[in-house]
Write a protein that holds these residues in place. Structure first.
Motif, PDB file in Angstrom:
ATOM      1  N   ALA A   1       1.680  -8.460   5.188  1.00  0.00           N
ATOM      2  CA  ALA A   1       1.345  -9.852   4.862  1.00  0.00           C
ATOM      3  C   ALA A   1       0.013 -10.195   5.521  1.00  0.00           C
ATOM      4  CB  ALA A   1       2.433 -10.794   5.368  1.00  0.00           C
ATOM      5  N   ASN A   2      -0.670 -11.153   4.948  1.00  0.00           N
ATOM      6  CA  ASN A   2      -1.910 -11.671   5.534  1.00  0.00           C
ATOM      7  C   ASN A   2      -2.929 -10.580   5.812  1.00  0.00           C
ATOM      8  OD1 ASN A   2      -0.732 -14.288   5.560  1.00  0.00           O
ATOM      9  ND2 ASN A   2       0.314 -13.756   7.462  1.00  0.00           N
ATOM     10  N   GLY A   3      -3.043  -9.624   4.898  1.00  0.00           N
ATOM     11  CA  GLY A   3      -4.041  -8.580   5.038  1.00  0.00           C
ATOM     12  C   GLY A   3      -3.671  -7.448   5.984  1.00  0.00           C
ATOM     13  N   ARG A   4      -2.465  -7.456   6.532  1.00  0.00           N
ATOM     14  CA  ARG A   4      -2.021  -6.399   7.452  1.00  0.00           C
ATOM     15  C   ARG A   4      -0.826  -5.676   6.860  1.00  0.00           C
ATOM     16  NH1 ARG A   4       0.180  -7.538  12.246  1.00  0.00           N
ATOM     17  NH2 ARG A   4      -0.299  -5.426  12.831  1.00  0.00           N
ATOM     18  N   VAL A   5      -0.829  -4.363   6.940  1.00  0.00           N
ATOM     19  CA  VAL A   5       0.310  -3.546   6.540  1.00  0.00           C
ATOM     20  C   VAL A   5       0.920  -3.021   7.836  1.00  0.00           C
ATOM     21  CG1 VAL A   5       1.084  -1.575   5.200  1.00  0.00           C
ATOM     22  CG2 VAL A   5      -0.841  -2.942   4.387  1.00  0.00           C
ATOM     23  N   PHE A   6       2.183  -3.365   8.082  1.00  0.00           N
ATOM     24  CA  PHE A   6       2.770  -3.083   9.392  1.00  0.00           C
ATOM     25  C   PHE A   6       4.150  -2.457   9.336  1.00  0.00           C
ATOM     26  CE2 PHE A   6       3.146  -7.536   8.219  1.00  0.00           C
ATOM     27  CZ  PHE A   6       4.519  -7.711   8.180  1.00  0.00           C
ATOM     28  N   PHE A   7       4.774  -2.429   8.182  1.00  0.00           N
ATOM     29  CA  PHE A   7       6.123  -1.866   8.058  1.00  0.00           C
ATOM     30  C   PHE A   7       6.078  -0.789   6.994  1.00  0.00           C
ATOM     31  CE2 PHE A   7      10.482  -2.068   6.217  1.00  0.00           C
ATOM     32  CZ  PHE A   7      11.181  -1.670   7.340  1.00  0.00           C
ATOM     33  N   TRP A   8       6.397   0.451   7.382  1.00  0.00           N
ATOM     34  CA  TRP A   8       6.221   1.603   6.505  1.00  0.00           C
ATOM     35  C   TRP A   8       7.531   2.342   6.295  1.00  0.00           C
ATOM     36  CZ3 TRP A   8       1.437   2.656   4.416  1.00  0.00           C
ATOM     37  CH2 TRP A   8       0.342   2.003   4.999  1.00  0.00           C
ATOM     38  N   LEU A   9       7.735   2.784   5.060  1.00  0.00           N
ATOM     39  CA  LEU A   9       8.885   3.607   4.706  1.00  0.00           C
ATOM     40  C   LEU A   9       8.410   5.029   4.451  1.00  0.00           C
ATOM     41  CD1 LEU A   9      10.537   1.267   2.046  1.00  0.00           C
ATOM     42  CD2 LEU A   9      10.996   1.356   4.512  1.00  0.00           C
TER      43      LEU A   9
ATOM     44  N   ASP B   1       4.099  11.056   3.091  1.00  0.00           N
ATOM     45  CA  ASP B   1       3.770   9.964   2.180  1.00  0.00           C
ATOM     46  C   ASP B   1       4.415   8.706   2.751  1.00  0.00           C
ATOM     47  OD1 ASP B   1       2.538  11.744   0.454  1.00  0.00           O
ATOM     48  OD2 ASP B   1       4.268  11.899  -0.882  1.00  0.00           O
ATOM     49  N   LEU B   2       3.743   7.581   2.630  1.00  0.00           N
ATOM     50  CA  LEU B   2       4.229   6.324   3.192  1.00  0.00           C
ATOM     51  C   LEU B   2       4.146   5.210   2.163  1.00  0.00           C
ATOM     52  CD1 LEU B   2       2.305   6.497   6.581  1.00  0.00           C
ATOM     53  CD2 LEU B   2       4.732   6.985   6.238  1.00  0.00           C
ATOM     54  N   LYS B   3       5.097   4.293   2.237  1.00  0.00           N
ATOM     55  CA  LYS B   3       5.102   3.090   1.413  1.00  0.00           C
ATOM     56  C   LYS B   3       5.015   1.919   2.377  1.00  0.00           C
ATOM     57  CE  LYS B   3       5.835   5.799  -2.061  1.00  0.00           C
ATOM     58  NZ  LYS B   3       4.797   6.156  -2.977  1.00  0.00           N
ATOM     59  N   GLY B   4       3.911   1.164   2.296  1.00  0.00           N
ATOM     60  CA  GLY B   4       3.641   0.125   3.281  1.00  0.00           C
ATOM     61  C   GLY B   4       3.901  -1.278   2.789  1.00  0.00           C
ATOM     62  N   PHE B   5       4.418  -2.100   3.693  1.00  0.00           N
ATOM     63  CA  PHE B   5       4.693  -3.515   3.438  1.00  0.00           C
ATOM     64  C   PHE B   5       3.927  -4.343   4.460  1.00  0.00           C
ATOM     65  CE2 PHE B   5       8.041  -1.330   1.370  1.00  0.00           C
ATOM     66  CZ  PHE B   5       8.526  -2.163   0.377  1.00  0.00           C
TER      67      PHE B   5
ATOM     68  N   LEU C   1       0.833  -1.198   0.000  1.00  0.00           N
ATOM     69  CA  LEU C   1       0.000   0.000   0.000  1.00  0.00           C
ATOM     70  C   LEU C   1       0.864   1.242   0.000  1.00  0.00           C
ATOM     71  CD1 LEU C   1      -2.941   1.131   0.385  1.00  0.00           C
ATOM     72  CD2 LEU C   1      -2.470   1.098   2.834  1.00  0.00           C
ATOM     73  N   ASP C   2       0.483   2.219  -0.832  1.00  0.00           N
ATOM     74  CA  ASP C   2       1.104   3.540  -0.806  1.00  0.00           C
ATOM     75  C   ASP C   2       0.084   4.507  -0.238  1.00  0.00           C
ATOM     76  OD1 ASP C   2       3.380   2.514  -1.996  1.00  0.00           O
ATOM     77  OD2 ASP C   2       2.819   3.156  -4.012  1.00  0.00           O
ATOM     78  N   TYR C   3       0.497   5.303   0.729  1.00  0.00           N
ATOM     79  CA  TYR C   3      -0.397   6.265   1.364  1.00  0.00           C
ATOM     80  C   TYR C   3       0.054   7.664   0.996  1.00  0.00           C
ATOM     81  CZ  TYR C   3      -2.960   8.877   4.864  1.00  0.00           C
ATOM     82  OH  TYR C   3      -3.788   9.781   5.489  1.00  0.00           O
TER      83      TYR C   3
END
Length: 131
Positions: free
Chosen positions: A51-59, A45-49, A32-34
């Motif tokens: 798994a399993n329907g959860r985004v938990f690590f953001w750049l 602005d955030l770039k999200g990583f 996901l990109d926010y």
């Protein structure tokens, strides 16, 4: 339990490419990109990583201090640790320690550790008693 973590990176495109490769063996993908304009004033602005329907690590692009964070990613097996380590190294990581038992913690704690392109310490961890 943590819900999410943000880290600042110096070159967002380079970091996205690195993390897409390094985290793929763990089943973690760029998800996901926010657009910060959707949030309150000043939201980055955030770039999200995730798994399993959860985004938990953001750049987020910003000032980097690689010593400011250490992130441990869960692996489901020793093979997954080995694969993530190899993928991270192939993507440009610097080795801190290769995959193996971390006897100073517990003989069942199997991990590898690298530095990402900005110097952040990343650990790929399999703890058989927890996973």
């Amino acid at each position: 339990m943590l819900d999410h973590v943000f880290i600042c990176v110096s070159d967002i495109a380079r970091s996205i490419a690195f993390y897409e490769k390094a985290l793929a063996p763990l089943g973690i993908a760029h998800a996901l990109d926010y657009d910060g304009r959707q949030g309150p004033a000043g939201h980055p602005d955030l770039k999200g990583f995730g798994a399993n329907g959860r985004v938990f690590f953001w750049l987020r692009e910003g000032t980097v201090d690689g010593r400011a964070a250490h992130v441990g990613f869960v692996a489901d097996s020793q093979r997954m640790v080995d694969a993530a380590f190899a993928a991270a190294m192939a993507a440009g990581a610097t080795e801190i320690h290769p995959p193996g038992p971390q006897l100073h913690y517990d003989p069942r704690y199997y991990a590898a550790q690298v530095r990402d392109p900005d110097g952040y310490s990343l650990e790929f961890v399999y703890k058989e008693w927890q996973h």
